[in-house]
Design a protein around this motif. Structure first.
Motif, PDB file in Angstrom:
ATOM      1  N   ASP A  91      38.371  48.328  27.273  1.00 11.58           N
ATOM      2  CA  ASP A  91      38.520  47.714  26.884  1.00 11.58           C
ATOM      3  C   ASP A  91      37.305  47.138  26.970  1.00 11.58           C
ATOM      4  O   ASP A  91      36.872  46.388  27.669  1.00 11.58           O
ATOM      5  CB  ASP A  91      39.637  47.033  26.321  1.00 11.58           C
ATOM      6  N   GLN A  92      36.117  47.055  25.909  1.00  8.79           N
ATOM      7  CA  GLN A  92      34.960  46.936  25.783  1.00  8.79           C
ATOM      8  C   GLN A  92      34.576  45.553  25.942  1.00  8.79           C
ATOM      9  O   GLN A  92      34.054  44.842  26.129  1.00  8.79           O
ATOM     10  CB  GLN A  92      33.883  47.946  25.119  1.00  8.79           C
ATOM     11  N   TRP A  97      33.276  39.127  26.986  1.00  9.57           N
ATOM     12  CA  TRP A  97      33.694  38.384  27.670  1.00  9.57           C
ATOM     13  C   TRP A  97      33.337  37.420  29.005  1.00  9.57           C
ATOM     14  O   TRP A  97      33.124  36.244  29.373  1.00  9.57           O
ATOM     15  CB  TRP A  97      34.962  38.450  27.659  1.00  9.57           C
ATOM     16  N   LEU A  98      32.612  38.335  29.539  1.00  8.30           N
ATOM     17  CA  LEU A  98      32.377  38.117  31.146  1.00  8.30           C
ATOM     18  C   LEU A  98      30.573  37.615  30.245  1.00  8.30           C
ATOM     19  O   LEU A  98      29.959  36.827  31.375  1.00  8.30           O
ATOM     20  CB  LEU A  98      32.008  39.312  32.039  1.00  8.30           C
ATOM     21  N   ILE A 166      39.989  30.085  30.586  1.00  6.59           N
ATOM     22  CA  ILE A 166      40.325  30.363  32.271  1.00  6.59           C
ATOM     23  C   ILE A 166      40.452  31.921  32.377  1.00  6.59           C
ATOM     24  O   ILE A 166      40.052  32.609  33.657  1.00  6.59           O
ATOM     25  CB  ILE A 166      40.770  29.874  32.669  1.00  6.59           C
ATOM     26  N   GLY A 167      40.989  32.866  31.708  1.00  3.00           N
ATOM     27  CA  GLY A 167      41.223  34.401  31.884  1.00  3.00           C
ATOM     28  C   GLY A 167      40.961  35.401  30.851  1.00  3.00           C
ATOM     29  O   GLY A 167      41.479  34.537  29.333  1.00  3.00           O
ATOM     30  N   TYR A 168      41.437  36.451  30.849  1.00  2.00           N
ATOM     31  CA  TYR A 168      40.979  37.363  29.722  1.00  2.00           C
ATOM     32  C   TYR A 168      41.549  38.572  30.179  1.00  2.00           C
ATOM     33  O   TYR A 168      41.876  38.936  31.399  1.00  2.00           O
ATOM     34  CB  TYR A 168      39.751  37.556  29.471  1.00  2.00           C
ATOM     35  N   ILE A 169      42.764  39.101  29.378  1.00  2.00           N
ATOM     36  CA  ILE A 169      43.433  40.164  30.151  1.00  2.00           C
ATOM     37  C   ILE A 169      43.034  41.644  29.296  1.00  2.00           C
ATOM     38  O   ILE A 169      43.806  40.854  27.915  1.00  2.00           O
ATOM     39  CB  ILE A 169      45.752  39.617  29.787  1.00  2.00           C
ATOM     40  N   VAL A 170      43.711  42.502  29.660  1.00  5.14           N
ATOM     41  CA  VAL A 170      43.127  43.552  28.923  1.00  5.14           C
ATOM     42  C   VAL A 170      43.638  44.565  29.499  1.00  5.14           C
ATOM     43  O   VAL A 170      44.633  45.072  30.327  1.00  5.14           O
ATOM     44  CB  VAL A 170      41.684  44.163  28.509  1.00  5.14           C
ATOM     45  N   GLN A 176      33.828  50.573  36.582  1.00  8.27           N
ATOM     46  CA  GLN A 176      32.290  50.445  36.767  1.00  8.27           C
ATOM     47  C   GLN A 176      31.206  49.422  36.187  1.00  8.27           C
ATOM     48  O   GLN A 176      30.509  49.221  37.123  1.00  8.27           O
ATOM     49  CB  GLN A 176      32.233  51.337  36.647  1.00  8.27           C
ATOM     50  N   ASP A 177      31.581  49.646  34.967  1.00 10.58           N
ATOM     51  CA  ASP A 177      30.725  48.036  34.231  1.00 10.58           C
ATOM     52  C   ASP A 177      30.728  47.043  34.480  1.00 10.58           C
ATOM     53  O   ASP A 177      30.062  45.880  34.799  1.00 10.58           O
ATOM     54  CB  ASP A 177      30.377  48.826  33.196  1.00 10.58           C
TER      55      ASP A 177
END
Length: 293
Positions: A91-92, A97-98, A166-170, A176-177
């Protein structure tokens, strides 16, 4: 308590750190491990996915029982594109999001492609993350929670809290990225060897939650030998989780972890360059193979 006792000759490993395997046929598992050891002893050479500065002392000791030539040519993943070894669709959107977060502010949480956890453990993880008030990117692999397809066991209101940023779920992430992204400040991991090396290479300190196999001794090395992270000694308990997150992401101790792992990461870069230990070891391996009649 026996589980807390040090293993003679393998310090600082404790009895509870010895590799364990989930199997319905322990006798066959032991036979397989014995065959692996005997096969390694009979091999012409042994190739290791590690590098000299990380495990030189251990490899010297191991050479006494395995006298064949040893070639330390890792980390292997640095030779290949990041996406080449992924088993699941990545999930790119996790990267975009980051991009919205400051440097070193986000905790990345992923327990690999095999680990499965109980419902109670899943809920403790969720509450520990929520209570830490630290931004997090959480990989929840479908089928990884026993009795659940994906997120239906999350506490009421938890997803709403995530929506607020506050958060993100994938379901899976380009690890690595993600680890190389400047927003990542810590990695909560199962300490599989590949994940551990990837974290070391990117200079990201770890929170360790090992499940089986080599994950257990690796996690002890992360916390007690290399001193680049925290091991959750009591499994998944929300209070300990919250404390560990703060130790790695917020407290002064986290800065010490980052400094130590940054030093090791720099040694990775050097070992892969011409004249470096892994570069030279790979050349030696090629010459060794070419020497065969």
């Amino acid at each position: 308590m026996k589980l807390e006792a040090l293993v003679p000759g393998l310090e600082p490993l404790k009895v509870k750190d010895l590799p364990k395997f989930q199997t319905n046929d322990p006798e066959s598992a032991c036979n397989m491990l014995e065959l692996m050891v005997q096969g390694t002893k009979g091999a012409r050479a042994v190739i290791w996915n590690t590098f000299k500065d990380l495990e030189e002392h251990e490899l010297v000791a191991l050479g006494q029982d395995f006298p064949s030539p040893h070639f330390l040519i890792g980390p292997f993943h640095k030779y290949f594109p990041a996406s080449s070894s992924s088993l699941l669709a990545q999930d790119q959107t996790s990267l975009s999001w980051l991009d919205q977060h400051p440097p070193k502010s986000v905790l990345y949480v992923s327990f690999g492609s095999l680990v499965r956890i109980e419902e109670s453990q899943f809920l403790e993880i969720a509450w520990g993350l929520s209570n830490s008030k630290q931004p997090f990117l959480w990989v929840v692999r479908p089928g990884s929670i026993k009795g659940s397809e994906w997120l239906e066991l999350l506490p009421n209101g938890f997803l709403e809290r995530i929506v607020k940023g506050i958060g993100y779920i994938v379901k899976w992430a380009p690890q690595q990225d993600v680890l190389a992204h400047p927003a990542i400040g810590g990695f909560w991991t199962h300490n599989g060897w590949n994940s551990t090396l990837e974290s070391i290479c990117e200079g990201v300190p770890m929170i360790s939650s090992p499940s089986f196999g080599d994950q257990l001794p690796i996690s002890r090395y992360v916390s007690d030998v290399w001193k680049i992270g925290v091991k959750l000694e009591n499994g998944f308990e929300r209070g300990e989780i919250e404390s560990a997150i703060r130790r790695v992401m917020v407290d002064e101790e986290g800065l010490e972890f980052r400094n130590k792992i940054a030093n090791i990461s720099e040694k990775v870069n050097l070992c892969l360059k011409k004249g470096g230990s892994s570069y030279s070891s790979l050349e030696d391996l090629v010459n060794y193979i070419l020497s065969f009649p």
